[in-house]
Design a protein around this motif. Structure first.
Motif, PDB file in Angstrom:
ATOM      1  N   SER A 148       2.470   1.711  -3.374  1.00  0.00           N
ATOM      2  CA  SER A 148       1.511   2.180  -4.370  1.00  0.00           C
ATOM      3  C   SER A 148       1.254   3.677  -4.215  1.00  0.00           C
ATOM      4  O   SER A 148       1.186   4.418  -5.211  1.00  0.00           O
ATOM      5  CB  SER A 148       0.207   1.393  -4.240  1.00  0.00           C
ATOM      6  OG  SER A 148      -0.757   1.864  -5.149  1.00  0.00           O
ATOM      7  N   ARG A 149       1.134   4.141  -2.980  1.00  0.00           N
ATOM      8  CA  ARG A 149       0.885   5.571  -2.757  1.00  0.00           C
ATOM      9  C   ARG A 149       2.114   6.411  -3.103  1.00  0.00           C
ATOM     10  O   ARG A 149       1.985   7.540  -3.574  1.00  0.00           O
ATOM     11  CB  ARG A 149       0.464   5.797  -1.314  1.00  0.00           C
ATOM     12  CG  ARG A 149      -0.858   5.142  -0.992  1.00  0.00           C
ATOM     13  CD  ARG A 149      -1.416   5.576   0.329  1.00  0.00           C
ATOM     14  NE  ARG A 149      -2.730   5.006   0.539  1.00  0.00           N
ATOM     15  CZ  ARG A 149      -3.519   5.287   1.564  1.00  0.00           C
ATOM     16  NH1 ARG A 149      -3.109   6.146   2.477  1.00  0.00           N
ATOM     17  NH2 ARG A 149      -4.708   4.725   1.685  1.00  0.00           N
ATOM     18  N   LYS A 150       3.298   5.863  -2.850  1.00  0.00           N
ATOM     19  CA  LYS A 150       4.510   6.570  -3.240  1.00  0.00           C
ATOM     20  C   LYS A 150       4.582   6.725  -4.753  1.00  0.00           C
ATOM     21  O   LYS A 150       4.955   7.786  -5.271  1.00  0.00           O
ATOM     22  CB  LYS A 150       5.737   5.808  -2.728  1.00  0.00           C
ATOM     23  CG  LYS A 150       7.069   6.428  -3.125  1.00  0.00           C
ATOM     24  CD  LYS A 150       7.294   7.775  -2.475  1.00  0.00           C
ATOM     25  CE  LYS A 150       7.577   7.631  -1.005  1.00  0.00           C
ATOM     26  NZ  LYS A 150       7.954   8.918  -0.375  1.00  0.00           N
ATOM     27  N   MET A 151       4.190   5.684  -5.482  1.00  0.00           N
ATOM     28  CA  MET A 151       4.161   5.758  -6.938  1.00  0.00           C
ATOM     29  C   MET A 151       3.144   6.790  -7.409  1.00  0.00           C
ATOM     30  O   MET A 151       3.369   7.501  -8.388  1.00  0.00           O
ATOM     31  CB  MET A 151       3.830   4.382  -7.517  1.00  0.00           C
ATOM     32  CG  MET A 151       4.873   3.314  -7.235  1.00  0.00           C
ATOM     33  SD  MET A 151       6.439   3.618  -8.046  1.00  0.00           S
ATOM     34  CE  MET A 151       5.950   3.486  -9.750  1.00  0.00           C
ATOM     35  N   GLN A 152       2.023   6.892  -6.710  1.00  0.00           N
ATOM     36  CA  GLN A 152       1.009   7.882  -7.077  1.00  0.00           C
ATOM     37  C   GLN A 152       1.521   9.304  -6.860  1.00  0.00           C
ATOM     38  O   GLN A 152       1.232  10.209  -7.660  1.00  0.00           O
ATOM     39  CB  GLN A 152      -0.255   7.648  -6.260  1.00  0.00           C
ATOM     40  CG  GLN A 152      -0.953   6.336  -6.573  1.00  0.00           C
ATOM     41  CD  GLN A 152      -1.986   5.977  -5.531  1.00  0.00           C
ATOM     42  OE1 GLN A 152      -2.455   6.838  -4.798  1.00  0.00           O
ATOM     43  NE2 GLN A 152      -2.350   4.715  -5.444  1.00  0.00           N
ATOM     44  N   GLU A 153       2.279   9.501  -5.774  1.00  0.00           N
ATOM     45  CA  GLU A 153       2.818  10.828  -5.505  1.00  0.00           C
ATOM     46  C   GLU A 153       3.851  11.237  -6.556  1.00  0.00           C
ATOM     47  O   GLU A 153       3.957  12.412  -6.922  1.00  0.00           O
ATOM     48  CB  GLU A 153       3.446  10.858  -4.112  1.00  0.00           C
ATOM     49  CG  GLU A 153       2.438  10.683  -2.981  1.00  0.00           C
ATOM     50  CD  GLU A 153       3.121  10.560  -1.629  1.00  0.00           C
ATOM     51  OE1 GLU A 153       4.380  10.596  -1.604  1.00  0.00           O
ATOM     52  OE2 GLU A 153       2.420  10.403  -0.608  1.00  0.00           O
TER      53      GLU A 153
ATOM     54  N   ILE B  19       0.836  -1.204   0.000  1.00  0.00           N
ATOM     55  CA  ILE B  19       0.000   0.000   0.000  1.00  0.00           C
ATOM     56  C   ILE B  19       0.872   1.257   0.000  1.00  0.00           C
ATOM     57  O   ILE B  19       0.638   2.207  -0.760  1.00  0.00           O
ATOM     58  CB  ILE B  19      -0.940   0.001   1.215  1.00  0.00           C
ATOM     59  CG1 ILE B  19      -1.910  -1.183   1.147  1.00  0.00           C
ATOM     60  CG2 ILE B  19      -1.705   1.312   1.290  1.00  0.00           C
ATOM     61  CD1 ILE B  19      -2.821  -1.159  -0.050  1.00  0.00           C
ATOM     62  N   HIS B  20       1.906   1.262   0.851  1.00  0.00           N
ATOM     63  CA  HIS B  20       2.791   2.425   0.906  1.00  0.00           C
ATOM     64  C   HIS B  20       3.519   2.619  -0.425  1.00  0.00           C
ATOM     65  O   HIS B  20       3.700   3.760  -0.885  1.00  0.00           O
ATOM     66  CB  HIS B  20       3.799   2.272   2.043  1.00  0.00           C
ATOM     67  CG  HIS B  20       3.204   2.379   3.409  1.00  0.00           C
ATOM     68  ND1 HIS B  20       2.417   3.439   3.799  1.00  0.00           N
ATOM     69  CD2 HIS B  20       3.262   1.554   4.492  1.00  0.00           C
ATOM     70  CE1 HIS B  20       2.028   3.289   5.061  1.00  0.00           C
ATOM     71  NE2 HIS B  20       2.529   2.145   5.502  1.00  0.00           N
TER      72      HIS B  20
ATOM     73  N   SER C 122       7.799  -3.487  -5.656  1.00  0.00           N
ATOM     74  CA  SER C 122       7.461  -3.873  -4.281  1.00  0.00           C
ATOM     75  C   SER C 122       5.985  -4.237  -4.147  1.00  0.00           C
ATOM     76  O   SER C 122       5.602  -4.963  -3.226  1.00  0.00           O
ATOM     77  CB  SER C 122       7.798  -2.737  -3.317  1.00  0.00           C
ATOM     78  OG  SER C 122       7.080  -1.562  -3.657  1.00  0.00           O
ATOM     79  N   GLY C 123       5.137  -3.742  -5.046  1.00  0.00           N
ATOM     80  CA  GLY C 123       3.727  -4.103  -4.995  1.00  0.00           C
ATOM     81  C   GLY C 123       3.464  -5.541  -5.352  1.00  0.00           C
ATOM     82  O   GLY C 123       2.374  -6.065  -5.081  1.00  0.00           O
TER      83      GLY C 123
END
Length: 312
Positions: free
Chosen positions: A58-63, A55-56, A99-100
């Motif tokens: 994925s959110r880092k990739m979104q940022e 999850i972290h 990592s996902g």
């Protein structure tokens, strides 16, 4: 080459089966089917930290996605330089696109080990052991009955048997359909919770898009999977659906439709008696200002100093 993996998986099944045998008959389908389900649950519990890490990531990739898109636009004519700059951006910000995939990569060895263990059990001849399972345990697993089917049964094997065992055909067929549907819905649910802006910048999103179309084909492979493997797959997919629903409903990804819906829901005032009790009192209305009364004072006319009569 992977016998060590099969030994570990079979030993875990033996330990769990031994614990369940204290509650239910050791030769029943409840004991052997429960062993597979509990093995799956324990595995998914162990994977929770990896799921949080996913999850972290994925959110880092979104940022980082806006910066990635800017780099792609800047170096659109030089793909090698573009890839170098994108990888440098990931390294500088501690992001890893792969990592996902960690939870899936960890599950695959267990899936392969369980598949091979159950296949060896179904093919084992009387008096032969299978990895960590003694001949008596192998015979018990072969004869374990789950609603008319045995754990090593496959749909194609039950269909090709002479005479056909319709209970085994129905049970394995239903298991194949459920496993295919849960695979599709778990991948689809994960895709729906991804922000539309991630696009092609997230390799995990690309893999999920591909899985949406591949998932229905899983049923074709599942036709030759033992019932025990199908039970593992259904349990794992069901766990994934519940886990995704809980995590994403509590912490929706930034920019996703779920986050917008949650923000709108939080913005709406809730009704009911409790809401009325908690409602802040309105400030008292200020008293209206009274209009001032203007009195017309009589004007004094100037008088003559001599006669005292008013001047004309």
């Amino acid at each position: 080459m992977l016998d060590w993996l099969y030994e570990i998986v079979s030993q875990l099944i033996v330990w769990i089966h031994g614990a369940l045998s204290l509650v239910v008959p050791e030769d029943s389908g409840w004991a052997w089917g429960g062993s597979i389900i509990l093995l799956t649950v324990l595995l998914r519990l162990a994977l929770v930290p990896l799921f949080v890490k996913q999850i972290h990531a994925s959110r880092k990739m979104q940022e980082l996605n806006p910066k990635v898109q800017a780099l792609r636009k800047k170096y659109k004519n030089d793909k090698q330089r573009m890839n170098q700059e994108v990888m440098k951006l990931y390294q500088d910000n501690g992001a890893n696109p792969l990592s996902g995939c960690l939870p899936l990569l960890v599950q695959m060895p267990v899936f392969i080990g369980l598949f091979q263990t159950l296949k060896r059990i179904s093919d084992a001849k009387p008096g032969h052991s299978v990895f960590a399972m003694t001949p008596d345990l192998v015979k018990s697993a072969q004869n374990a009955n789950i609603v008319g089917a045995h754990i090593p049964n496959t749909f194609l094997g039950a269909w090709g048997a002479d005479p056909k065992v319709w209970s085994a055909i129905i049970v394995t067929g239903v298991a194949v359909i459920i496993s295919s549907c849960t695979t599709f819905f778990s991948v689809r649910a994960s895709m729906k919770r991804q922000p539309a802006s991630t696009g092609d910048a997230n390799p995990m999103a690309q893999a999920q898009k591909l899985m949406v179309f591949v998932a229905p084909l899983f049923g074709l492979f599942g036709l030759n999977f033992p019932l025990g493997v199908l039970m593992y797959w259904v349990t794992s997919n069901s766990w994934t659906l519940v886990q995704q629903h809980y995590i994403f409903s509590k912490y929706p990804p930034p920019g996703s439709e779920a986050e917008k819906a949650k923000a709108e829901k939080d913005a709406k005032p809730s009704g009911g008696i409790k809401a009325k009790l908690k409602k802040e009192p309105e400030p008292p209305a200020e008293p209206e200002a009274k209009p001032k009364v203007v009195r017309n004072q009589p004007t004094r006319k100037p008088r003559s100093k001599r006669s005292g009569t008013p001047k004309r």
